[in-house]
Write a protein that holds these residues in place. Structure first.
Motif, PDB file in Angstrom:
ATOM      1  N   LEU A 159      -2.863   9.843   1.216  1.00  0.00           N
ATOM      2  CA  LEU A 159      -3.370   9.338  -0.053  1.00  0.00           C
ATOM      3  C   LEU A 159      -2.423   9.612  -1.205  1.00  0.00           C
ATOM      4  O   LEU A 159      -2.314   8.805  -2.130  1.00  0.00           O
ATOM      5  CB  LEU A 159      -4.749   9.938  -0.360  1.00  0.00           C
ATOM      6  N   LYS A 160      -1.713  10.721  -1.152  1.00  0.00           N
ATOM      7  CA  LYS A 160      -0.782  11.069  -2.237  1.00  0.00           C
ATOM      8  C   LYS A 160       0.387  10.085  -2.327  1.00  0.00           C
ATOM      9  O   LYS A 160       1.053  10.015  -3.349  1.00  0.00           O
ATOM     10  CB  LYS A 160      -0.245  12.482  -2.051  1.00  0.00           C
ATOM     11  N   GLN A 161       0.638   9.333  -1.240  1.00  0.00           N
ATOM     12  CA  GLN A 161       1.744   8.372  -1.239  1.00  0.00           C
ATOM     13  C   GLN A 161       1.285   6.928  -1.414  1.00  0.00           C
ATOM     14  O   GLN A 161       2.112   6.028  -1.565  1.00  0.00           O
ATOM     15  CB  GLN A 161       2.533   8.483   0.065  1.00  0.00           C
ATOM     16  N   VAL A 162      -0.020   6.694  -1.367  1.00  0.00           N
ATOM     17  CA  VAL A 162      -0.556   5.335  -1.502  1.00  0.00           C
ATOM     18  C   VAL A 162      -0.313   4.846  -2.919  1.00  0.00           C
ATOM     19  O   VAL A 162      -0.575   5.551  -3.891  1.00  0.00           O
ATOM     20  CB  VAL A 162      -2.054   5.314  -1.125  1.00  0.00           C
ATOM     21  N   VAL A 169      12.266   3.771   7.747  1.00  0.00           N
ATOM     22  CA  VAL A 169      11.480   3.473   6.550  1.00  0.00           C
ATOM     23  C   VAL A 169      10.662   2.219   6.829  1.00  0.00           C
ATOM     24  O   VAL A 169      11.202   1.200   7.272  1.00  0.00           O
ATOM     25  CB  VAL A 169      12.373   3.251   5.309  1.00  0.00           C
ATOM     26  N   VAL A 170       9.353   2.323   6.600  1.00  0.00           N
ATOM     27  CA  VAL A 170       8.454   1.189   6.791  1.00  0.00           C
ATOM     28  C   VAL A 170       7.601   1.000   5.539  1.00  0.00           C
ATOM     29  O   VAL A 170       7.459   1.912   4.721  1.00  0.00           O
ATOM     30  CB  VAL A 170       7.529   1.377   8.013  1.00  0.00           C
ATOM     31  N   GLN A 171       7.065  -0.189   5.436  1.00  0.00           N
ATOM     32  CA  GLN A 171       6.073  -0.486   4.413  1.00  0.00           C
ATOM     33  C   GLN A 171       4.809  -0.936   5.119  1.00  0.00           C
ATOM     34  O   GLN A 171       4.871  -1.589   6.164  1.00  0.00           O
ATOM     35  CB  GLN A 171       6.542  -1.624   3.499  1.00  0.00           C
ATOM     36  N   ILE A 172       3.681  -0.592   4.536  1.00  0.00           N
ATOM     37  CA  ILE A 172       2.405  -1.115   5.006  1.00  0.00           C
ATOM     38  C   ILE A 172       1.822  -1.921   3.851  1.00  0.00           C
ATOM     39  O   ILE A 172       1.617  -1.400   2.752  1.00  0.00           O
ATOM     40  CB  ILE A 172       1.458   0.002   5.460  1.00  0.00           C
ATOM     41  N   TRP A 173       1.630  -3.206   4.124  1.00  0.00           N
ATOM     42  CA  TRP A 173       1.106  -4.146   3.141  1.00  0.00           C
ATOM     43  C   TRP A 173      -0.342  -4.474   3.484  1.00  0.00           C
ATOM     44  O   TRP A 173      -0.703  -4.584   4.662  1.00  0.00           O
ATOM     45  CB  TRP A 173       1.910  -5.437   3.169  1.00  0.00           C
ATOM     46  N   LEU A 174      -1.151  -4.659   2.483  1.00  0.00           N
ATOM     47  CA  LEU A 174      -2.549  -5.062   2.640  1.00  0.00           C
ATOM     48  C   LEU A 174      -2.662  -6.561   2.398  1.00  0.00           C
ATOM     49  O   LEU A 174      -1.943  -7.113   1.561  1.00  0.00           O
ATOM     50  CB  LEU A 174      -3.415  -4.342   1.602  1.00  0.00           C
ATOM     51  N   VAL A 176       0.831  -1.203   0.000  1.00  0.00           N
ATOM     52  CA  VAL A 176       0.000   0.000   0.000  1.00  0.00           C
ATOM     53  C   VAL A 176       0.867   1.256   0.000  1.00  0.00           C
ATOM     54  O   VAL A 176       0.638   2.184  -0.766  1.00  0.00           O
ATOM     55  CB  VAL A 176      -0.952   0.017   1.219  1.00  0.00           C
ATOM     56  N   ILE A 177       1.885   1.274   0.859  1.00  0.00           N
ATOM     57  CA  ILE A 177       2.705   2.479   0.993  1.00  0.00           C
ATOM     58  C   ILE A 177       4.071   2.103   1.553  1.00  0.00           C
ATOM     59  O   ILE A 177       4.197   1.167   2.341  1.00  0.00           O
ATOM     60  CB  ILE A 177       2.002   3.516   1.916  1.00  0.00           C
ATOM     61  N   GLN A 178       5.075   2.831   1.109  1.00  0.00           N
ATOM     62  CA  GLN A 178       6.386   2.814   1.725  1.00  0.00           C
ATOM     63  C   GLN A 178       6.631   4.248   2.181  1.00  0.00           C
ATOM     64  O   GLN A 178       6.471   5.177   1.395  1.00  0.00           O
ATOM     65  CB  GLN A 178       7.443   2.368   0.717  1.00  0.00           C
ATOM     66  N   LYS A 179       6.974   4.419   3.440  1.00  0.00           N
ATOM     67  CA  LYS A 179       7.065   5.782   3.965  1.00  0.00           C
ATOM     68  C   LYS A 179       8.097   5.874   5.071  1.00  0.00           C
ATOM     69  O   LYS A 179       8.520   4.862   5.628  1.00  0.00           O
ATOM     70  CB  LYS A 179       5.701   6.256   4.484  1.00  0.00           C
ATOM     71  N   PHE A 180       8.465   7.105   5.372  1.00  0.00           N
ATOM     72  CA  PHE A 180       9.294   7.390   6.533  1.00  0.00           C
ATOM     73  C   PHE A 180       8.369   7.585   7.720  1.00  0.00           C
ATOM     74  O   PHE A 180       7.350   8.272   7.612  1.00  0.00           O
ATOM     75  CB  PHE A 180      10.097   8.682   6.328  1.00  0.00           C
ATOM     76  N   ILE A 181       8.700   6.974   8.849  1.00  0.00           N
ATOM     77  CA  ILE A 181       7.965   7.234  10.086  1.00  0.00           C
ATOM     78  C   ILE A 181       8.187   8.701  10.449  1.00  0.00           C
ATOM     79  O   ILE A 181       9.314   9.193  10.412  1.00  0.00           O
ATOM     80  CB  ILE A 181       8.464   6.340  11.240  1.00  0.00           C
ATOM     81  N   ARG A 182       7.120   9.367  10.795  1.00  0.00           N
ATOM     82  CA  ARG A 182       7.191  10.763  11.229  1.00  0.00           C
ATOM     83  C   ARG A 182       7.003  10.816  12.747  1.00  0.00           C
ATOM     84  O   ARG A 182       6.425   9.912  13.353  1.00  0.00           O
ATOM     85  CB  ARG A 182       6.096  11.592  10.545  1.00  0.00           C
ATOM     86  N   VAL A 183       7.458  11.885  13.343  1.00  0.00           N
ATOM     87  CA  VAL A 183       7.299  12.074  14.789  1.00  0.00           C
ATOM     88  C   VAL A 183       5.825  11.945  15.167  1.00  0.00           C
ATOM     89  O   VAL A 183       5.486  11.333  16.188  1.00  0.00           O
ATOM     90  CB  VAL A 183       7.879  13.443  15.225  1.00  0.00           C
ATOM     91  N   THR A 184       4.940  12.470  14.344  1.00  0.00           N
ATOM     92  CA  THR A 184       3.504  12.408  14.650  1.00  0.00           C
ATOM     93  C   THR A 184       2.973  10.977  14.647  1.00  0.00           C
ATOM     94  O   THR A 184       2.015  10.677  15.348  1.00  0.00           O
ATOM     95  CB  THR A 184       2.684  13.257  13.656  1.00  0.00           C
TER      96      THR A 184
END
Length: 155
Positions: A55-58, A128-133, A34-42
């Motif tokens: 959504l822009k990164q999905v 860096v993490v990925q979220i897989w469906l 679904v997405i590969q992203k950098f973990i943010r502080v939030t």
């Protein structure tokens, strides 16, 4: 996207075997990134208590029409969740609109209490993490797996 290329993460790495086995043991199907992203502080902030997927990164459409409709009515969808330590739990999926121009899918519920606490040694800002469906069972319930790809950069 340029940053992932510089890190050698485009194309994204495959899902690790331990996650594939865990998902297969649950009867999971339809596995996709679904997405590969950098973990943010939030994403780690207990006050925020959520992991965002802008959504822009999905990378792909992953919801069916019923799920899209639920989220558009601001309903929560309970999902199966596989944590980085390959621990299975449950979270909620929501869609949040930020202003008129930005939206994110959000995994929350016991996000901070369980996932962040269970994985605090590996989930840091800029990791860096990925979220897989994946989908499970005869009703094809939504599931997500959070895979750590790379440690955060030290500045």
């Amino acid at each position: 996207m340029k940053k992932f290329t510089e890190l050698g993460l485009e194309p994204p790495p495959e899902m690790p075997e331990a996650f594939k086995i865990c998902i297969q043991d649950m009867g999971g199907t339809e596995i996709k990134l679904v997405i590969q992203k950098f973990i943010r502080v939030t994403d780690l902030d207990p006050q925020q208590n959520r992991m965002s997927m802008p959504l822009k990164q999905v990378r792909c459409e992953f919801l069916n029409e019923v799920e899209k409709e639920k989220l558009s009515r601001r309903q929560v969808i309970q999902v199966v969740f596989v944590e980085p330590r390959v621990i299975v739990s449950e979270l909620n999926l929501n869609k949040w609109d930020v202003g008129k121009t930005s939206s994110s899918y959000v995994l929350n519920g016991p996000w901070h209490k369980n996932t962040v606490k269970n994985n605090e040694d590996s989930l840091k800002p800029t990791t860096v993490v990925q979220i897989w469906l994946f989908r499970v069972g005869t009703n094809l319930k939504l599931g997500f797996a959070l895979v750590k790809v790379r440690d955060g950069e030290q500045d």
